[in-house]
Design a protein around this motif. Structure first.
Motif, PDB file in Angstrom:
ATOM      1  N   SER A 141       9.447   7.986   4.685  1.00  0.00           N
ATOM      2  CA  SER A 141       9.855   7.482   6.003  1.00  0.00           C
ATOM      3  C   SER A 141       9.993   5.962   5.990  1.00  0.00           C
ATOM      4  O   SER A 141      10.872   5.414   6.641  1.00  0.00           O
ATOM      5  CB  SER A 141       8.864   7.922   7.075  1.00  0.00           C
ATOM      6  OG  SER A 141       7.633   7.241   6.947  1.00  0.00           O
ATOM      7  N   ASN A 142       9.131   5.288   5.267  1.00  0.00           N
ATOM      8  CA  ASN A 142       9.235   3.824   5.192  1.00  0.00           C
ATOM      9  C   ASN A 142      10.427   3.370   4.355  1.00  0.00           C
ATOM     10  O   ASN A 142      10.956   2.280   4.569  1.00  0.00           O
ATOM     11  CB  ASN A 142       7.944   3.219   4.636  1.00  0.00           C
ATOM     12  CG  ASN A 142       6.836   3.218   5.674  1.00  0.00           C
ATOM     13  OD1 ASN A 142       7.087   3.016   6.853  1.00  0.00           O
ATOM     14  ND2 ASN A 142       5.620   3.476   5.242  1.00  0.00           N
ATOM     15  N   ASN A 148      11.905   8.378  10.531  1.00  0.00           N
ATOM     16  CA  ASN A 148      10.625   7.899  11.037  1.00  0.00           C
ATOM     17  C   ASN A 148      10.730   7.861  12.553  1.00  0.00           C
ATOM     18  O   ASN A 148      11.314   6.935  13.116  1.00  0.00           O
ATOM     19  CB  ASN A 148      10.296   6.513  10.479  1.00  0.00           C
ATOM     20  CG  ASN A 148       8.934   6.031  10.932  1.00  0.00           C
ATOM     21  OD1 ASN A 148       8.141   6.787  11.476  1.00  0.00           O
ATOM     22  ND2 ASN A 148       8.655   4.763  10.720  1.00  0.00           N
ATOM     23  N   ILE A 150       9.925   7.205  16.306  1.00  0.00           N
ATOM     24  CA  ILE A 150       9.157   6.179  17.009  1.00  0.00           C
ATOM     25  C   ILE A 150       9.088   6.586  18.475  1.00  0.00           C
ATOM     26  O   ILE A 150      10.109   6.844  19.104  1.00  0.00           O
ATOM     27  CB  ILE A 150       9.807   4.792  16.856  1.00  0.00           C
ATOM     28  CG1 ILE A 150       9.846   4.418  15.377  1.00  0.00           C
ATOM     29  CG2 ILE A 150       9.054   3.754  17.666  1.00  0.00           C
ATOM     30  CD1 ILE A 150      10.635   3.165  15.083  1.00  0.00           C
ATOM     31  N   HIS A 157       3.913   1.402  21.253  1.00  0.00           N
ATOM     32  CA  HIS A 157       4.841   1.767  20.185  1.00  0.00           C
ATOM     33  C   HIS A 157       4.073   2.610  19.168  1.00  0.00           C
ATOM     34  O   HIS A 157       3.127   2.134  18.559  1.00  0.00           O
ATOM     35  CB  HIS A 157       5.352   0.458  19.557  1.00  0.00           C
ATOM     36  CG  HIS A 157       6.234   0.630  18.394  1.00  0.00           C
ATOM     37  ND1 HIS A 157       7.565   0.908  18.513  1.00  0.00           N
ATOM     38  CD2 HIS A 157       5.989   0.563  17.058  1.00  0.00           C
ATOM     39  CE1 HIS A 157       8.095   0.996  17.312  1.00  0.00           C
ATOM     40  NE2 HIS A 157       7.152   0.792  16.417  1.00  0.00           N
ATOM     41  N   GLU A 159       4.479   5.151  15.787  1.00  0.00           N
ATOM     42  CA  GLU A 159       5.332   5.660  14.723  1.00  0.00           C
ATOM     43  C   GLU A 159       4.741   6.946  14.162  1.00  0.00           C
ATOM     44  O   GLU A 159       3.535   7.046  13.959  1.00  0.00           O
ATOM     45  CB  GLU A 159       5.454   4.632  13.601  1.00  0.00           C
ATOM     46  CG  GLU A 159       6.231   3.400  13.990  1.00  0.00           C
ATOM     47  CD  GLU A 159       6.491   2.491  12.815  1.00  0.00           C
ATOM     48  OE1 GLU A 159       6.769   3.016  11.721  1.00  0.00           O
ATOM     49  OE2 GLU A 159       6.403   1.278  13.006  1.00  0.00           O
ATOM     50  N   LEU A 161       5.674   8.141  11.162  1.00  0.00           N
ATOM     51  CA  LEU A 161       5.637   7.949   9.705  1.00  0.00           C
ATOM     52  C   LEU A 161       6.046   9.195   8.919  1.00  0.00           C
ATOM     53  O   LEU A 161       5.381   9.607   7.975  1.00  0.00           O
ATOM     54  CB  LEU A 161       4.255   7.477   9.261  1.00  0.00           C
ATOM     55  CG  LEU A 161       3.828   6.109   9.780  1.00  0.00           C
ATOM     56  CD1 LEU A 161       2.396   5.822   9.389  1.00  0.00           C
ATOM     57  CD2 LEU A 161       4.757   5.028   9.273  1.00  0.00           C
TER      58      LEU A 161
END
Length: 191
Positions: A141-142, A148, A150, A157, A159, A161
């Motif tokens: 995901s990164n 990813n 959100i 916020h 995430e 991931l």
């Protein structure tokens, strides 16, 4: 013909050696559990894996046949232990029929099948499947390989991931920490 006689003699020896039979049954359960865990771990991530059409049905069938075979081969000492097992199974099946969640039926089969299986082997299997998939999802995901997600809620916020929802990441991490704690509890010191 000689191969058939050889296979028959090995099978006959297995039936007579009760300790060996329990070990074979334990490994058969771990293979089936691993298949369930693999599918479950990937379902919670954004990885898209085309599972065969009736994969889950055949897993249920295999686990049901395994449980029947396991209890059929148990000794008479098992008969005294069978009441709580069947009451547990009935409770899970009743909950499954009322709620309609297939996961409850999965859990019933896995709990009953785990009878007389070393819990450390189950936890090690859980860690060996869940940990790499969790790390892979976070890294993928990164890197942008998978989505990813959100979530914005009240200015916060969050995430995911690589998972379907942030709690789908938090739950396996907590369970992996708990499993590791149970495995290594003799080596850990709590202050």
């Amino acid at each position: 013909m000689k191969k058939i006689k050889c296979i028959y003699s090995k099978a006959e020896k297995l039936w007579r050696d009760e300790e060996m039979l329990y070990e074979v049954l334990e490994y058969m359960y771990l293979v089936l559990l691993g298949m369930f865990l693999l599918q479950s771990a990937f379902w919670n991530t954004m990885f898209t894996i085309p599972w065969p059409v009736n994969y889950h049905y055949y897993l249920h069938l295999a686990l049901g046949v395994f449980i029947f075979a396991k209890f059929f081969t148990m000794t008479k000492a098992f008969v005294s232990d069978s009441r709580p097992i069947f009451l547990t199974l009935l409770g899970f099946i009743a909950a499954w029929r009322i709620n309609g969640y297939d996961e409850i039926f999965d859990m019933a089969l896995l709990v009953v099948g785990a009878y007389q299986v070393n819990y450390k082997k189950i936890l090690k299997l859980y860690l060996s499947i869940t940990f790499p998939i969790t790390i892979s999802a976070i890294i993928a995901s990164n890197l942008g390989i998978i989505t990813n997600l959100i979530y914005e809620l009240g200015g916060r916020h969050r995430e995911a991931l690589g998972f379907n929802y942030p709690t789908d990441l938090a739950a396996p991490i907590f369970m992996m920490m708990a499993a590791w704690g149970f495995i290594a509890r003799n080596k850990m010191y709590i202050l």
